[in-house]
Design a protein around this motif. Structure first.
Motif, mmCIF file in Angstrom:
data_model
loop_
_atom_site.group_PDB
_atom_site.id
_atom_site.type_symbol
_atom_site.label_atom_id
_atom_site.label_comp_id
_atom_site.label_asym_id
_atom_site.label_seq_id
_atom_site.Cartn_x
_atom_site.Cartn_y
_atom_site.Cartn_z
ATOM 1 N N ILE A 122 51.283 34.814 38.832
ATOM 2 C CA ILE A 122 50.340 35.798 38.315
ATOM 3 C C ILE A 122 50.901 37.203 38.404
ATOM 4 C CG2 ILE A 122 48.106 36.879 38.834
ATOM 5 C CD1 ILE A 122 47.153 33.969 39.397
ATOM 6 N N THR A 123 51.541 37.542 39.524
ATOM 7 C CA THR A 123 52.069 38.896 39.663
ATOM 8 C C THR A 123 53.225 39.160 38.705
ATOM 9 O OG1 THR A 123 53.469 38.179 41.499
ATOM 10 C CG2 THR A 123 51.336 39.155 42.057
ATOM 11 N N ALA A 124 53.817 38.110 38.142
ATOM 12 C CA ALA A 124 54.889 38.295 37.169
ATOM 13 C C ALA A 124 54.355 38.470 35.749
ATOM 14 C CB ALA A 124 55.835 37.098 37.212
ATOM 15 N N ASP A 125 53.063 38.268 35.535
ATOM 16 C CA ASP A 125 52.470 38.332 34.203
ATOM 17 C C ASP A 125 51.379 39.405 34.187
ATOM 18 O OD1 ASP A 125 51.085 37.894 31.796
ATOM 19 O OD2 ASP A 125 51.520 35.751 31.844
ATOM 20 N N SER A 135 28.050 35.732 54.431
ATOM 21 C CA SER A 135 29.276 36.503 54.616
ATOM 22 C C SER A 135 30.342 36.029 53.631
ATOM 23 C CB SER A 135 29.788 36.343 56.041
ATOM 24 O OG SER A 135 28.845 36.846 56.955
ATOM 25 N N GLU A 136 31.100 36.986 53.097
ATOM 26 C CA GLU A 136 32.130 36.619 52.130
ATOM 27 C C GLU A 136 33.243 37.652 52.089
ATOM 28 O OE1 GLU A 136 29.988 36.480 48.366
ATOM 29 O OE2 GLU A 136 30.867 38.383 47.793
ATOM 30 N N VAL A 137 34.389 37.187 51.622
ATOM 31 C CA VAL A 137 35.528 38.037 51.310
ATOM 32 C C VAL A 137 35.898 37.745 49.867
ATOM 33 C CG1 VAL A 137 37.947 38.556 51.828
ATOM 34 C CG2 VAL A 137 36.365 38.039 53.694
ATOM 35 N N TYR A 138 36.031 38.795 49.063
ATOM 36 C CA TYR A 138 36.400 38.649 47.653
ATOM 37 C C TYR A 138 37.706 39.420 47.442
ATOM 38 C CZ TYR A 138 36.292 39.137 42.577
ATOM 39 O OH TYR A 138 36.610 39.116 41.243
ATOM 40 N N VAL A 139 38.714 38.719 46.952
ATOM 41 C CA VAL A 139 40.027 39.309 46.697
ATOM 42 C C VAL A 139 40.330 39.158 45.223
ATOM 43 C CG1 VAL A 139 42.483 39.208 47.258
ATOM 44 C CG2 VAL A 139 40.801 38.649 49.008
ATOM 45 N N ARG A 140 40.828 40.218 44.614
ATOM 46 C CA ARG A 140 41.197 40.213 43.193
ATOM 47 C C ARG A 140 42.594 40.802 43.087
ATOM 48 N NH1 ARG A 140 37.809 40.923 38.079
ATOM 49 N NH2 ARG A 140 39.231 41.961 36.677
ATOM 50 N N LEU A 141 43.544 40.015 42.591
ATOM 51 C CA LEU A 141 44.940 40.423 42.506
ATOM 52 C C LEU A 141 45.431 40.333 41.074
ATOM 53 C CD1 LEU A 141 46.298 38.258 45.465
ATOM 54 C CD2 LEU A 141 45.701 40.678 45.557
ATOM 55 N N SER A 199 46.811 45.853 39.977
ATOM 56 C CA SER A 199 45.834 46.303 40.978
ATOM 57 C C SER A 199 45.521 45.201 41.982
ATOM 58 C CB SER A 199 44.546 46.767 40.307
ATOM 59 O OG SER A 199 43.873 45.665 39.743
ATOM 60 N N LYS A 200 45.054 45.650 43.136
ATOM 61 C CA LYS A 200 44.635 44.745 44.194
ATOM 62 C C LYS A 200 43.342 45.287 44.785
ATOM 63 C CE LYS A 200 49.443 43.843 45.040
ATOM 64 N NZ LYS A 200 49.772 44.223 43.714
ATOM 65 N N THR A 201 42.316 44.424 44.898
ATOM 66 C CA THR A 201 41.020 44.836 45.411
ATOM 67 C C THR A 201 40.547 43.814 46.432
ATOM 68 O OG1 THR A 201 40.461 45.781 43.264
ATOM 69 C CG2 THR A 201 38.651 45.394 44.769
ATOM 70 N N VAL A 202 39.982 44.308 47.536
ATOM 71 C CA VAL A 202 39.380 43.442 48.539
ATOM 72 C C VAL A 202 37.996 43.991 48.857
ATOM 73 C CG1 VAL A 202 39.519 42.536 50.879
ATOM 74 C CG2 VAL A 202 41.598 42.832 49.555
ATOM 75 N N SER A 203 37.001 43.120 48.838
ATOM 76 C CA SER A 203 35.634 43.483 49.197
ATOM 77 C C SER A 203 35.182 42.539 50.308
ATOM 78 C CB SER A 203 34.725 43.341 47.977
ATOM 79 O OG SER A 203 33.381 43.460 48.362
ATOM 80 N N VAL A 204 34.610 43.107 51.375
ATOM 81 C CA VAL A 204 34.185 42.309 52.523
ATOM 82 C C VAL A 204 32.702 42.545 52.758
ATOM 83 C CG1 VAL A 204 34.536 41.885 54.977
ATOM 84 C CG2 VAL A 204 36.478 42.527 53.547
#
Length: 157
Positions: free
Chosen positions: A50-53, A91-97, A101-106
């Motif tokens: 994914i990080t290559a595209d 409770s949750e952790v959401y990561v979007r890569l 961009s990189k986003t983390v929501s806790v």
């Protein structure tokens, strides 16, 4: 995949398997999305693809309950917590890569009716073990009112 062409769709279907298609419209914005489920076993290898595209992103949602670190048992009362945010029932952790961009929501829903020394020690151990800083302004306790609704009170942690 946020925008797709047939060639990209075929290439990524060979990489990730059979896709799911999502078509939605919000106000004047129309989106055609393609997504694939990825197992946790192959996640690291898929992230490198994914990080290559530039056109791909990965979204990870992990919902969980807190446990007692000494016994490993789930802390009681977490299934009875009020749903403060309908999209976040526990409770949750959401990561979007993506490549750009990189986003983390806790979101933590701790099952403590009151904060005494044991609960504060649990929170401080949690704060010390995680790789990010907590805002001291975001802590709340929720209590049930007489009319059966929930109201928030700010905490200083």
């Amino acid at each position: 995949m946020t925008q797709f062409k047939l060639g990209q769709l075929l290439k990524n279907s060979l990489r990730f398997g059979f896709p799911r298609f999502h078509f939605w419209s919000y106000m004047a914005i129309r989106k055609n999305l393609v997504s694939w489920n990825v197992s946790s076993r192959s996640l690291e290898r898929k992230i490198s693809l994914i990080t290559a595209d530039d056109n791909l992103l990965i979204a990870i949602l992990w919902r969980f309950y807190f446990v007692n670190p000494e016994t490993g048992e789930v802390l009681p009362g977490q299934k009875e917590l009020p749903v403060v945010e309908i999209r976040k029932p526990q409770s949750e952790v959401y990561v979007r890569l993506s490549n750009s961009s990189k986003t983390v929501s806790v979101w933590f829903a701790l099952p403590f009716e009151e904060l005494n020394e044991g609960e504060l020690n649990y929170i401080n151990a949690l704060k010390g073990a995680l790789p990010f800083r907590f805002s001291s302004k975001s802590w709340r306790t929720y209590q049930r009112s007489k009319d059966d609704s929930w109201f928030a009170r700010k905490l200083e942690v």
